[in-house]
Design an enzyme around this catalytic site. Structure first.
Site, mmCIF file in Angstrom:
data_model
loop_
_atom_site.group_PDB
_atom_site.id
_atom_site.type_symbol
_atom_site.label_atom_id
_atom_site.label_comp_id
_atom_site.label_asym_id
_atom_site.label_seq_id
_atom_site.Cartn_x
_atom_site.Cartn_y
_atom_site.Cartn_z
ATOM 1 N N GLY A 15 -19.588 4.885 -40.696
ATOM 2 C CA GLY A 15 -19.390 6.318 -40.953
ATOM 3 C C GLY A 15 -18.636 6.605 -42.236
ATOM 4 O O GLY A 15 -18.033 7.669 -42.391
ATOM 5 N N SER A 16 -18.712 5.675 -43.212
ATOM 6 C CA SER A 16 -18.005 5.961 -44.473
ATOM 7 C C SER A 16 -18.647 7.133 -45.203
ATOM 8 O O SER A 16 -17.961 7.883 -45.907
ATOM 9 C CB SER A 16 -17.941 4.714 -45.361
ATOM 10 N N ASN A 17 -19.952 7.319 -45.035
ATOM 11 C CA ASN A 17 -20.589 8.489 -45.659
ATOM 12 C C ASN A 17 -20.167 9.785 -44.970
ATOM 13 O O ASN A 17 -19.959 10.796 -45.632
ATOM 14 C CB ASN A 17 -22.112 8.335 -45.664
ATOM 15 N N MET A 93 -29.427 4.056 -37.354
ATOM 16 C CA MET A 93 -30.311 2.895 -37.305
ATOM 17 C C MET A 93 -31.437 3.027 -36.269
ATOM 18 O O MET A 93 -31.958 2.025 -35.793
ATOM 19 C CB MET A 93 -29.496 1.629 -37.027
ATOM 20 N N ARG A 94 -31.795 4.233 -35.920
ATOM 21 C CA ARG A 94 -32.924 4.453 -35.006
ATOM 22 C C ARG A 94 -33.971 5.286 -35.709
ATOM 23 O O ARG A 94 -33.648 6.112 -36.555
ATOM 24 C CB ARG A 94 -32.464 5.203 -33.753
ATOM 25 N N ASN A 110 -31.828 11.686 -45.394
ATOM 26 C CA ASN A 110 -31.367 10.308 -45.195
ATOM 27 C C ASN A 110 -30.832 9.779 -46.521
ATOM 28 O O ASN A 110 -31.248 10.233 -47.595
ATOM 29 C CB ASN A 110 -32.523 9.419 -44.721
ATOM 30 N N HIS A 112 -30.171 6.116 -48.638
ATOM 31 C CA HIS A 112 -30.595 4.709 -48.615
ATOM 32 C C HIS A 112 -29.991 3.989 -49.821
ATOM 33 O O HIS A 112 -30.043 4.504 -50.940
ATOM 34 C CB HIS A 112 -32.127 4.636 -48.655
HETATM 35 C C1 GRF Z 1 -25.192 3.229 -46.068
HETATM 36 O O1 GRF Z 1 -25.266 2.187 -46.995
HETATM 37 C C2 GRF Z 1 -26.468 4.026 -46.051
HETATM 38 O O2 GRF Z 1 -27.089 4.082 -47.299
HETATM 39 C C3 GRF Z 1 -27.337 3.248 -45.095
HETATM 40 O O3 GRF Z 1 -26.450 2.830 -44.097
HETATM 41 C C4 GRF Z 1 -25.146 2.702 -44.637
HETATM 42 C C5 GRF Z 1 -24.225 3.490 -43.769
HETATM 43 O O4 GRF Z 1 -22.895 3.277 -44.090
HETATM 44 N N1 GRF Z 1 -28.432 4.054 -44.619
HETATM 45 P P1 GRF Z 1 -21.748 4.126 -43.405
HETATM 46 O O5 GRF Z 1 -21.915 4.003 -41.887
HETATM 47 O O6 GRF Z 1 -21.882 5.547 -43.859
HETATM 48 O O7 GRF Z 1 -20.472 3.509 -43.856
#
Ligand code: GRF
Length: 204
Positions: A15-17, A93-94, A110, A112
């Site tokens: 969940g860093s994003n 991841m689903r 999304n 990536h």
């Molecule tokens: C990120 O690298 C994103 O691009 C990919 O999954 C990762 C998720 O990282 N789809 P986080 O859980 O947000 O740290």
């Protein structure tokens, strides 16, 4: 005036994003409100981050995904109950079923960690690194029914340096993700997302 963009975040891991979005809301006046966080795993660190920020959460587990349509029905219900306008996948991841996509048409994002359409999949940074590419980056796109496919909204490229390790590259890619996703959300909140011909999307 910019309206507050209400988003639901889907995640499965760290969940860093999500954190980067929450930090941009708190410290950079990002006109976004995270109204619900849905995790495909009950042990995702992203859930803790959401709870710390006081955001309602829904945690699913593998048993819920035995029937992916039923799982997505729960997710849509949670998103709609929270009045989310956009769905933001951040390490989810689903695979989404058409149920989510049709409930939020053209409003599922999304992120990536590669320059799509190159290096789709769950190990994109490593795959790009091992392939010896000299340039890689980050893509934000509208989601469709396939993994890592759909109209590209924004991309940032970075050079891969000769002395990069997988770890150093990962670090730089994640840093870019954490600035690009909030930027894209700000553009959407400002009404600057433009849908063009042939399904192409751009930010004005
Ligand atoms: C990120 O690298 C994103 O691009 C990919 O999954 C990762 C998720 O990282 N789809 P986080 O859980 O947000 O740290």
């Amino acid at each position: 005036m910019t309206d507050i963009l209400k988003i639901g975040v889907l995640l499965s891991g760290s969940g860093s994003n999500l954190q980067a979005i929450l930090d941009a809301i708190a410290f950079e006046d990002l006109p976004v409100r995270v109204v619900v966080v849905v995790s495909s795993r009950p042990d995702a660190k992203g859930l803790e981050r959401a709870q710390l920020a006081g955001i309602p959460t829904l945690a699913l587990d593998a048993t819920r995904y035995v029937d992916p349509l039923k799982a997505d029905a729960l997710i849509v219900e949670a998103l709609q109950d929270a009045q989310a306008c956009w769905v933001v996948m951040a390490g989810y991841m689903r695979k989404l079923t058409p149920l989510v996509l049709s409930s939020f048409p053209q409003r599922v994002l999304n992120i990536h960690p590669a320059l799509l359409p190159a290096f789709k999949g769950a190990h994109a940074i490593e795959d790009a690194f091992l392939a010896g590419v000299k340039v890689t980056g980050v893509t934000v796109h509208l989601a469709d029914e396939d993994y890592d496919r759909g109209p590209i909204v924004a991309q940032r490229a970075i050079d891969v340096c000769p002395n990069d390790t997988l770890e150093s590259l990962e670090k730089r890619i994640h840093h870019i993700e954490h600035t690009l996703y909030p930027q894209v959300l700000r553009s959407i909140a400002q009404g600057r997302l433009c849908r063009g011909e042939g399904g192409k999307v751009s930010i004005l």
